[in-house]
Design a protein around this motif. Sequence first.
Motif, short mmCIF file in Angstrom:
data_model
loop_
_atom_site.label_atom_id
_atom_site.label_comp_id
_atom_site.label_asym_id
_atom_site.label_seq_id
_atom_site.Cartn_x
_atom_site.Cartn_y
_atom_site.Cartn_z
N VAL A 128 0.84 -1.21 0.00
CA VAL A 128 0.00 0.00 0.00
C VAL A 128 0.86 1.24 0.00
CG1 VAL A 128 -1.64 1.32 1.40
CG2 VAL A 128 -2.00 -1.13 1.04
N ILE A 129 1.90 1.26 0.82
CA ILE A 129 2.78 2.44 0.89
C ILE A 129 3.50 2.65 -0.44
CG2 ILE A 129 4.88 3.36 1.94
CD1 ILE A 129 3.93 2.06 4.57
N PHE A 130 4.12 1.59 -0.96
CA PHE A 130 4.90 1.72 -2.19
C PHE A 130 4.02 2.03 -3.40
CE2 PHE A 130 8.41 -1.24 -0.42
CZ PHE A 130 8.92 -0.20 0.31
N GLY A 135 3.72 5.83 -5.30
CA GLY A 135 3.43 5.77 -6.73
C GLY A 135 4.31 4.83 -7.53
N LEU A 136 4.88 3.82 -6.91
CA LEU A 136 5.70 2.87 -7.65
C LEU A 136 4.81 1.91 -8.43
CD1 LEU A 136 8.34 1.97 -4.93
CD2 LEU A 136 8.53 3.63 -6.76
N SER A 137 5.32 1.43 -9.54
CA SER A 137 4.52 0.53 -10.38
C SER A 137 4.80 -0.91 -9.98
CB SER A 137 4.83 0.76 -11.86
OG SER A 137 6.19 0.47 -12.09
N LEU A 138 4.19 -1.32 -8.88
CA LEU A 138 4.34 -2.69 -8.39
C LEU A 138 3.16 -3.54 -8.84
CD1 LEU A 138 5.41 -2.17 -4.67
CD2 LEU A 138 6.84 -2.83 -6.59
#
Length: 147
Positions: A128-130, A135-138
Motif C-alpha cells: 500500500v505504501i509503495f 506511486g511505484l509501479s508494483l
Amino acid sequence: MIRTDRVFGLVVILVALTYIVSAYNLPPGNLFDKLGPKAFPTIIGIGMIVCAGFLVLRPDEEPEWPPRPTLLALGFATLVLVAYAYALKPMGFLVPTAIAAGVLSYQITPHRRAAVLVGIGLSIGLFVIFKYALGLSLFAFPRSLTG
C-alpha cells in the motif's frame, strides 16, 4: 597479529583498481559533459583505495567473531533475501514479501503465528505504501494472473 582488517583492505584495493580500470572501458560521453563518464567511477575508486589504505596501515584489534550458529543464521538470512530479489518479478510483490518477512521474523523470534502475521502485515502494508503513497509501479501478483 592483526590480519582481518589488512586482508579486507587489500581486497577492497583490488576491487577498487578493477572498478577504475573498468571505468576506462566506458564509451566517451557527449560534448556537453567535460569530464565524461569515466570521472565519477574513478573518483569512487580512488575514495575506496584511500579508505582501504587506512585499513591496511592502521588496522583495529582483531575482532571477536560470532559463534558458528550466528554465522549460519546470517548466511541463511542472506540466502532468503537473494531468493526474495529473484522471486519479485515472476511472482509479484505480495507473496514473496510475505514469505521473506515471515521467515526473517521467525528467525528473529521463533513464534510461528507472529511470524505469519508479520509477513502478511508487512507485505500488505508495504504494498500500500509503495504503490499508492509513493506511486511505484508494483504488481501485487504475477502478471499472468492479473492480465
